[in-house]
Write a protein that holds these residues in place. Structure first.
Motif, PDB file in Angstrom:
ATOM      1  N   VAL A   1     -10.808  -4.893   2.971  1.00 19.14           N
ATOM      2  CA  VAL A   1     -10.974  -4.069   1.768  1.00 19.14           C
ATOM      3  C   VAL A   1      -9.838  -3.051   1.719  1.00 19.14           C
ATOM      4  O   VAL A   1      -9.559  -2.370   2.705  1.00 19.14           O
ATOM      5  CB  VAL A   1     -12.337  -3.327   1.777  1.00 19.14           C
ATOM      6  N   VAL A   2      -9.176  -2.959   0.578  1.00 20.60           N
ATOM      7  CA  VAL A   2      -8.111  -1.976   0.361  1.00 20.60           C
ATOM      8  C   VAL A   2      -8.627  -0.981  -0.670  1.00 20.60           C
ATOM      9  O   VAL A   2      -9.009  -1.373  -1.779  1.00 20.60           O
ATOM     10  CB  VAL A   2      -6.811  -2.642  -0.144  1.00 20.60           C
ATOM     11  N   ARG A   3      -8.646   0.289  -0.298  1.00 19.17           N
ATOM     12  CA  ARG A   3      -9.079   1.325  -1.249  1.00 19.17           C
ATOM     13  C   ARG A   3      -8.104   1.410  -2.409  1.00 19.17           C
ATOM     14  O   ARG A   3      -6.893   1.340  -2.232  1.00 19.17           O
ATOM     15  CB  ARG A   3      -9.156   2.675  -0.551  1.00 19.17           C
ATOM     16  N   GLY A   4      -8.653   1.600  -3.591  1.00 21.27           N
ATOM     17  CA  GLY A   4      -7.845   1.628  -4.796  1.00 21.27           C
ATOM     18  C   GLY A   4      -6.790   2.717  -4.821  1.00 21.27           C
ATOM     19  O   GLY A   4      -5.694   2.516  -5.333  1.00 21.27           O
ATOM     20  N   ASP A   5      -7.094   3.881  -4.223  1.00 23.30           N
ATOM     21  CA  ASP A   5      -6.107   4.969  -4.233  1.00 23.30           C
ATOM     22  C   ASP A   5      -4.963   4.725  -3.255  1.00 23.30           C
ATOM     23  O   ASP A   5      -4.006   5.488  -3.217  1.00 23.30           O
ATOM     24  CB  ASP A   5      -6.760   6.321  -3.967  1.00 23.30           C
ATOM     25  N   ASN A   6      -5.042   3.647  -2.473  1.00 22.06           N
ATOM     26  CA  ASN A   6      -3.973   3.307  -1.530  1.00 22.06           C
ATOM     27  C   ASN A   6      -3.143   2.115  -2.015  1.00 22.06           C
ATOM     28  O   ASN A   6      -2.238   1.668  -1.329  1.00 22.06           O
ATOM     29  CB  ASN A   6      -4.558   3.012  -0.141  1.00 22.06           C
TER      30      ASN A   6
ATOM     31  N   LEU B   1     -12.434   1.145  -9.736  1.00 25.62           N
ATOM     32  CA  LEU B   1     -11.548   2.088  -9.042  1.00 25.62           C
ATOM     33  C   LEU B   1     -10.368   1.392  -8.383  1.00 25.62           C
ATOM     34  O   LEU B   1      -9.626   1.997  -7.626  1.00 25.62           O
ATOM     35  CB  LEU B   1     -12.337   2.873  -7.992  1.00 25.62           C
ATOM     36  N   GLN B   2     -10.202   0.111  -8.659  1.00 28.18           N
ATOM     37  CA  GLN B   2      -9.133  -0.722  -8.115  1.00 28.18           C
ATOM     38  C   GLN B   2      -9.280  -0.941  -6.606  1.00 28.18           C
ATOM     39  O   GLN B   2      -8.313  -1.245  -5.934  1.00 28.18           O
ATOM     40  CB  GLN B   2      -7.760  -0.152  -8.460  1.00 28.18           C
ATOM     41  N   ASN B   3     -10.490  -0.761  -6.060  1.00 33.88           N
ATOM     42  CA  ASN B   3     -10.751  -1.170  -4.690  1.00 33.88           C
ATOM     43  C   ASN B   3     -10.680  -2.686  -4.669  1.00 33.88           C
ATOM     44  O   ASN B   3     -11.244  -3.356  -5.550  1.00 33.88           O
ATOM     45  CB  ASN B   3     -12.135  -0.707  -4.225  1.00 33.88           C
TER      46      ASN B   3
ATOM     47  N   TYR C   1     -12.826  -7.006  -7.024  1.00 32.20           N
ATOM     48  CA  TYR C   1     -12.303  -5.660  -7.271  1.00 32.20           C
ATOM     49  C   TYR C   1     -13.337  -4.890  -8.062  1.00 32.20           C
ATOM     50  O   TYR C   1     -14.314  -5.459  -8.565  1.00 32.20           O
ATOM     51  CB  TYR C   1     -10.974  -5.724  -8.037  1.00 32.20           C
ATOM     52  N   ASP C   2     -13.132  -3.587  -8.192  1.00 35.69           N
ATOM     53  CA  ASP C   2     -14.018  -2.774  -9.013  1.00 35.69           C
ATOM     54  C   ASP C   2     -13.209  -1.874  -9.935  1.00 35.69           C
ATOM     55  O   ASP C   2     -11.977  -1.973  -9.976  1.00 35.69           O
ATOM     56  CB  ASP C   2     -15.006  -1.976  -8.148  1.00 35.69           C
TER      57      ASP C   2
ATOM     58  N   THR D   1       0.837  -1.194   0.000  1.00 39.95           N
ATOM     59  CA  THR D   1       0.000   0.000   0.000  1.00 39.95           C
ATOM     60  C   THR D   1       0.876   1.249   0.000  1.00 39.95           C
ATOM     61  O   THR D   1       2.072   1.194   0.302  1.00 39.95           O
ATOM     62  CB  THR D   1      -0.931   0.024   1.220  1.00 39.95           C
TER      63      THR D   1
END
Length: 107
Positions: A61-66, A33-35, A30-31, A17
């Motif tokens: 869950v890992v947020r895509g922007d991270n 937004l790369q989440n 995943y989606d 991350t």
């Protein structure tokens, strides 16, 4: 990027991350937004004073922007449960290292 993630679905992956965490688990979804949704996952925490520590996270869950890096670990959960792969990473437990620094980019 999302089109290549379909190849990793249901496989064991490791994620680095942007804040320097190293999280391993099975990519469940995943989606756009790369989440990322990981199941059966854990975080590897490194320090110079103590051996590597595995912190169980379960479903995560890992947020895509991270997300900085996603890598295929090359081992499936079935292989680990069946005892495949010999030692199974026990040698990693005594590794000592500096924690990974935060990744700074265009935020």
């Amino acid at each position: 990027m999302a089109s290549t993630l379909s190849d990793y679905t249901t496989k064991h992956v490791t994620i680095l991350t942007c804040d320097g965490r190293l999280i391993s688990g099975t990519l469940a979804g995943y989606d756009q937004l790369q989440n990322l949704i990981l199941k059966h996952c854990h975080e590897k925490v490194y320090s110079m004073e103590n051996p590597m520590e595995k912190v169980e996270l379960g479903l995560f869950v890992v947020r895509g922007d991270n997300v900085a890096v996603i890598g295929d670990c090359g081992e499936d959960d079935e292989d680990k449960e069946d005892g495949g792969g010999g030692e199974g990473g026990e040698e990693d437990l005594d590794v000592r290292a500096e924690p990974i620094k935060e990744i700074r980019g265009n935020r």
